[in-house]
Motif scaffolding. Sequence first.
Motif, PDB file in Angstrom:
ATOM      1  N   ASP A  86       0.854  -1.178   0.000  1.00  0.00           N
ATOM      2  CA  ASP A  86       0.000   0.000   0.000  1.00  0.00           C
ATOM      3  C   ASP A  86       0.898   1.238   0.000  1.00  0.00           C
ATOM      4  N   PRO A  87       1.060   1.900  -1.161  1.00  0.00           N
ATOM      5  CA  PRO A  87       1.957   3.065  -1.246  1.00  0.00           C
ATOM      6  C   PRO A  87       1.627   4.168  -0.249  1.00  0.00           C
ATOM      7  N   LYS A  88       0.355   4.377   0.039  1.00  0.00           N
ATOM      8  CA  LYS A  88      -0.030   5.419   1.001  1.00  0.00           C
ATOM      9  C   LYS A  88       0.488   5.077   2.394  1.00  0.00           C
ATOM     10  N   LEU A  89       0.326   3.822   2.788  1.00  0.00           N
ATOM     11  CA  LEU A  89       0.813   3.382   4.096  1.00  0.00           C
ATOM     12  C   LEU A  89       2.329   3.500   4.159  1.00  0.00           C
ATOM     13  N   VAL A  90       3.000   3.038   3.124  1.00  0.00           N
ATOM     14  CA  VAL A  90       4.463   3.034   3.101  1.00  0.00           C
ATOM     15  C   VAL A  90       5.007   4.450   3.232  1.00  0.00           C
ATOM     16  N   SER A  91       4.389   5.404   2.544  1.00  0.00           N
ATOM     17  CA  SER A  91       4.882   6.781   2.592  1.00  0.00           C
ATOM     18  C   SER A  91       4.702   7.410   3.970  1.00  0.00           C
ATOM     19  N   LYS A  92       3.756   6.934   4.756  1.00  0.00           N
ATOM     20  CA  LYS A  92       3.475   7.482   6.085  1.00  0.00           C
ATOM     21  C   LYS A  92       4.082   6.651   7.210  1.00  0.00           C
ATOM     22  N   LEU A  93       4.562   5.473   6.901  1.00  0.00           N
ATOM     23  CA  LEU A  93       5.007   4.531   7.917  1.00  0.00           C
ATOM     24  C   LEU A  93       6.228   5.038   8.671  1.00  0.00           C
ATOM     25  N   LEU A  94       6.095   5.226   9.937  1.00  0.00           N
ATOM     26  CA  LEU A  94       7.189   5.524  10.852  1.00  0.00           C
ATOM     27  C   LEU A  94       6.959   4.663  12.078  1.00  0.00           C
ATOM     28  N   VAL A  95       7.897   3.788  12.358  1.00  0.00           N
ATOM     29  CA  VAL A  95       7.718   2.787  13.408  1.00  0.00           C
ATOM     30  C   VAL A  95       8.784   2.980  14.481  1.00  0.00           C
ATOM     31  N   THR A  96       8.375   2.878  15.745  1.00  0.00           N
ATOM     32  CA  THR A  96       9.323   3.056  16.848  1.00  0.00           C
ATOM     33  C   THR A  96      10.344   1.927  16.860  1.00  0.00           C
ATOM     34  N   ILE A  97      11.477   2.209  17.479  1.00  0.00           N
ATOM     35  CA  ILE A  97      12.540   1.215  17.572  1.00  0.00           C
ATOM     36  C   ILE A  97      12.051  -0.027  18.325  1.00  0.00           C
ATOM     37  N   ASP A 127      24.372   3.762  14.817  1.00  0.00           N
ATOM     38  CA  ASP A 127      25.632   4.446  15.118  1.00  0.00           C
ATOM     39  C   ASP A 127      26.678   4.211  14.030  1.00  0.00           C
ATOM     40  N   LYS A 128      26.641   3.029  13.413  1.00  0.00           N
ATOM     41  CA  LYS A 128      27.589   2.688  12.341  1.00  0.00           C
ATOM     42  C   LYS A 128      27.164   3.274  10.989  1.00  0.00           C
ATOM     43  N   GLY A 129      25.968   3.882  10.925  1.00  0.00           N
ATOM     44  CA  GLY A 129      25.488   4.472   9.682  1.00  0.00           C
ATOM     45  C   GLY A 129      24.830   3.488   8.733  1.00  0.00           C
ATOM     46  N   ILE A 130      24.534   2.287   9.220  1.00  0.00           N
ATOM     47  CA  ILE A 130      23.923   1.243   8.393  1.00  0.00           C
ATOM     48  C   ILE A 130      22.452   1.560   8.145  1.00  0.00           C
ATOM     49  N   ILE A 131      21.774   2.026   9.188  1.00  0.00           N
ATOM     50  CA  ILE A 131      20.367   2.414   9.096  1.00  0.00           C
ATOM     51  C   ILE A 131      20.237   3.825   9.659  1.00  0.00           C
ATOM     52  N   GLN A 132      19.113   4.452   9.371  1.00  0.00           N
ATOM     53  CA  GLN A 132      18.870   5.806   9.876  1.00  0.00           C
ATOM     54  C   GLN A 132      17.470   5.885  10.461  1.00  0.00           C
ATOM     55  N   SER A 133      17.373   6.647  11.540  1.00  0.00           N
ATOM     56  CA  SER A 133      16.058   6.885  12.133  1.00  0.00           C
ATOM     57  C   SER A 133      15.849   8.381  12.256  1.00  0.00           C
ATOM     58  N   SER A 134      14.636   8.734  12.571  1.00  0.00           N
ATOM     59  CA  SER A 134      14.349  10.131  12.888  1.00  0.00           C
ATOM     60  C   SER A 134      14.110  10.211  14.385  1.00  0.00           C
ATOM     61  N   GLY A 135      14.451  11.335  14.977  1.00  0.00           N
ATOM     62  CA  GLY A 135      14.089  11.565  16.374  1.00  0.00           C
ATOM     63  C   GLY A 135      15.176  11.422  17.399  1.00  0.00           C
ATOM     64  N   GLN A 136      16.238  10.701  17.140  1.00  0.00           N
ATOM     65  CA  GLN A 136      17.212  10.440  18.189  1.00  0.00           C
ATOM     66  C   GLN A 136      18.030  11.664  18.581  1.00  0.00           C
ATOM     67  N   ASP A 177      17.125  14.799  19.035  1.00  0.00           N
ATOM     68  CA  ASP A 177      16.472  15.711  19.971  1.00  0.00           C
ATOM     69  C   ASP A 177      15.923  14.988  21.202  1.00  0.00           C
ATOM     70  N   GLY A 178      16.298  13.753  21.366  1.00  0.00           N
ATOM     71  CA  GLY A 178      15.881  13.001  22.539  1.00  0.00           C
ATOM     72  C   GLY A 178      14.552  12.298  22.394  1.00  0.00           C
ATOM     73  N   SER A 179      13.871  12.484  21.272  1.00  0.00           N
ATOM     74  CA  SER A 179      12.599  11.798  21.088  1.00  0.00           C
ATOM     75  C   SER A 179      12.844  10.355  20.640  1.00  0.00           C
ATOM     76  N   THR A 180      11.794   9.597  20.597  1.00  0.00           N
ATOM     77  CA  THR A 180      11.883   8.189  20.258  1.00  0.00           C
ATOM     78  C   THR A 180      12.367   7.993  18.827  1.00  0.00           C
ATOM     79  N   ARG A 181      13.282   7.045  18.657  1.00  0.00           N
ATOM     80  CA  ARG A 181      13.741   6.703  17.311  1.00  0.00           C
ATOM     81  C   ARG A 181      12.575   6.091  16.544  1.00  0.00           C
ATOM     82  N   LYS A 182      12.411   6.539  15.296  1.00  0.00           N
ATOM     83  CA  LYS A 182      11.388   5.967  14.420  1.00  0.00           C
ATOM     84  C   LYS A 182      12.025   5.649  13.080  1.00  0.00           C
ATOM     85  N   PHE A 183      11.627   4.517  12.530  1.00  0.00           N
ATOM     86  CA  PHE A 183      12.196   4.045  11.285  1.00  0.00           C
ATOM     87  C   PHE A 183      11.146   4.044  10.182  1.00  0.00           C
TER      88      PHE A 183
END
Length: 104
Positions: A7-18, A37-46, A48-54
């Motif tokens: 579902d492209p709409k879901l995929v574009s909005k999908l942000l999942v907590t660590i 930390d190794k740069g293999i994956i990236q999250s948003s939020g870390q 500013d202290g908020s929850t990591r989301k992928f």
Amino acid sequence: MFEKLFDPKLVSKLLVTIGDVSEVTGIPQRKLRYWEDKGIIQSSGQKDGSTRKFDYINIKKILLIKELLDEGYTLESSVKKVEERIEKLQLAFNKLQEKQNHSE
């Protein structure tokens, strides 16, 4: 049938907590943080202290890397193979987009 799997709409909005990523993939949060930390994956939020989301792409990378690790590849070789796959997919999609733009 493909529409049910993707579902492209879901995929574009999908942000999942660590925590959710860890639960679904079976990879401990500690390991996910290490990969980040190794740069293999990236999250948003870390930063500013908020929850990591992928996002979808990073979750896909995590699953592909885990699959290769389960098959006996090293982390380094798994990451390399996944990056090559993603690059090939991106090139193919870029070519398709160019072709579509030229036909319009």
